[in-house]
Motif scaffolding. Structure first.
Motif, PDB file in Angstrom:
ATOM      1  N   PHE A   4     102.367 -84.680 123.160  1.00 33.39           N
ATOM      2  CA  PHE A   4     101.392 -83.708 123.638  1.00 33.39           C
ATOM      3  C   PHE A   4     100.480 -84.416 124.624  1.00 33.39           C
ATOM      4  CE2 PHE A   4      97.490 -81.245 123.398  1.00 33.39           C
ATOM      5  CZ  PHE A   4      97.970 -79.955 123.448  1.00 33.39           C
ATOM      6  N   PHE A   5     100.329 -83.848 125.795  1.00 33.85           N
ATOM      7  CA  PHE A   5      99.481 -84.422 126.827  1.00 33.85           C
ATOM      8  C   PHE A   5      98.512 -83.352 127.291  1.00 33.85           C
ATOM      9  CE2 PHE A   5      98.666 -84.984 131.381  1.00 33.85           C
ATOM     10  CZ  PHE A   5      98.074 -86.229 131.371  1.00 33.85           C
ATOM     11  N   ALA A   6      97.245 -83.658 127.327  1.00 31.72           N
ATOM     12  CA  ALA A   6      96.232 -82.709 127.792  1.00 31.72           C
ATOM     13  C   ALA A   6      95.691 -83.186 129.130  1.00 31.72           C
ATOM     14  CB  ALA A   6      95.101 -82.608 126.779  1.00 31.72           C
ATOM     15  N   ALA A   7      95.551 -82.257 130.061  1.00 41.93           N
ATOM     16  CA  ALA A   7      95.032 -82.606 131.380  1.00 41.93           C
ATOM     17  C   ALA A   7      94.204 -81.452 131.920  1.00 41.93           C
ATOM     18  CB  ALA A   7      96.178 -82.907 132.335  1.00 41.93           C
ATOM     19  N   ASN A   8      93.197 -81.773 132.668  1.00 38.86           N
ATOM     20  CA  ASN A   8      92.384 -80.772 133.343  1.00 38.86           C
ATOM     21  C   ASN A   8      93.033 -80.521 134.700  1.00 38.86           C
ATOM     22  OD1 ASN A   8      90.392 -79.085 134.199  1.00 38.86           O
ATOM     23  ND2 ASN A   8      88.857 -80.664 134.475  1.00 38.86           N
ATOM     24  N   VAL A   9      93.669 -79.360 134.843  1.00 42.08           N
ATOM     25  CA  VAL A   9      94.368 -79.039 136.086  1.00 42.08           C
ATOM     26  C   VAL A   9      93.865 -77.712 136.634  1.00 42.08           C
ATOM     27  CG1 VAL A   9      96.454 -80.323 135.470  1.00 42.08           C
ATOM     28  CG2 VAL A   9      96.265 -77.919 134.867  1.00 42.08           C
ATOM     29  N   ARG A  35     103.148 -76.089 128.370  1.00 43.88           N
ATOM     30  CA  ARG A  35     102.697 -74.881 127.660  1.00 43.88           C
ATOM     31  C   ARG A  35     101.181 -74.894 127.613  1.00 43.88           C
ATOM     32  NH1 ARG A  35     107.078 -72.779 124.913  1.00 43.88           N
ATOM     33  NH2 ARG A  35     108.682 -74.266 124.342  1.00 43.88           N
ATOM     34  N   TRP A  36     100.617 -73.726 127.571  1.00 42.38           N
ATOM     35  CA  TRP A  36      99.162 -73.588 127.460  1.00 42.38           C
ATOM     36  C   TRP A  36      98.811 -73.179 126.043  1.00 42.38           C
ATOM     37  CZ3 TRP A  36     101.932 -73.032 131.703  1.00 42.38           C
ATOM     38  CH2 TRP A  36     101.418 -73.534 132.890  1.00 42.38           C
ATOM     39  N   TYR A  37      97.739 -73.776 125.526  1.00 36.81           N
ATOM     40  CA  TYR A  37      97.245 -73.459 124.191  1.00 36.81           C
ATOM     41  C   TYR A  37      95.750 -73.205 124.276  1.00 36.81           C
ATOM     42  CZ  TYR A  37     101.610 -75.445 122.450  1.00 36.81           C
ATOM     43  OH  TYR A  37     102.929 -75.708 122.214  1.00 36.81           O
ATOM     44  N   ASP A  38      95.298 -72.216 123.529  1.00 36.09           N
ATOM     45  CA  ASP A  38      93.865 -71.995 123.371  1.00 36.09           C
ATOM     46  C   ASP A  38      93.353 -73.073 122.430  1.00 36.09           C
ATOM     47  OD1 ASP A  38      91.412 -70.923 122.014  1.00 36.09           O
ATOM     48  OD2 ASP A  38      91.798 -69.275 123.414  1.00 36.09           O
ATOM     49  N   LEU A  58      86.678 -81.644 123.307  1.00 36.35           N
ATOM     50  CA  LEU A  58      87.170 -80.681 124.303  1.00 36.35           C
ATOM     51  C   LEU A  58      86.335 -79.412 124.294  1.00 36.35           C
ATOM     52  CD1 LEU A  58      91.010 -81.128 123.813  1.00 36.35           C
ATOM     53  CD2 LEU A  58      89.654 -81.892 125.770  1.00 36.35           C
ATOM     54  N   LEU A  59      85.923 -78.965 123.122  1.00 32.19           N
ATOM     55  CA  LEU A  59      85.132 -77.740 123.025  1.00 32.19           C
ATOM     56  C   LEU A  59      83.746 -77.908 123.639  1.00 32.19           C
ATOM     57  CD1 LEU A  59      86.138 -76.551 119.449  1.00 32.19           C
ATOM     58  CD2 LEU A  59      86.636 -75.388 121.619  1.00 32.19           C
ATOM     59  N   LYS A  60      83.258 -79.137 123.755  1.00 32.52           N
ATOM     60  CA  LYS A  60      81.940 -79.395 124.350  1.00 32.52           C
ATOM     61  C   LYS A  60      81.959 -79.199 125.861  1.00 32.52           C
ATOM     62  CE  LYS A  60      80.238 -82.758 121.011  1.00 32.52           C
ATOM     63  NZ  LYS A  60      79.816 -84.159 120.840  1.00 32.52           N
ATOM     64  N   LYS A  61      83.138 -79.279 126.488  1.00 34.14           N
ATOM     65  CA  LYS A  61      83.242 -79.215 127.958  1.00 34.14           C
ATOM     66  C   LYS A  61      83.208 -77.800 128.448  1.00 34.14           C
ATOM     67  CE  LYS A  61      85.355 -83.571 128.671  1.00 34.14           C
ATOM     68  NZ  LYS A  61      85.596 -84.374 129.769  1.00 34.14           N
TER      69      LYS A  61
END
Length: 61
Positions: A4-9, A35-38, A58-61
């Motif tokens: 799983f990789f998370a990125a701000n795109v 894939r996108w996840y909430d 992540l929720l703080k951003k």
């Protein structure tokens, strides 16, 4: 193995509307799927996040 990789795109508005996932290739030719996840779905029946506390950050951003 699951990775799983998370990125701000940023994508143009409407670029992937209606798509659950997109297929793409890395520079090496490796076939991948994005894939996108909430955030609210992660760690609750969705992919588990690591390290512990990542979801809160992540929720703080």
């Amino acid at each position: 193995m699951k990775l799983f990789f998370a990125a701000n795109v940023t994508f143009p508005e409407g670029a992937f509307v209606g798509h659950e996932a997109i297929d793409f290739s890395e520079d090496s030719g490796l076939k991948c799927k994005a894939r996108w996840y909430d955030l609210n779905d992660l760690d609750v029946g969705g992919p588990e996040l690591y390290p512990e506390g990542l979801k809160a950050q992540l929720l703080k951003k």
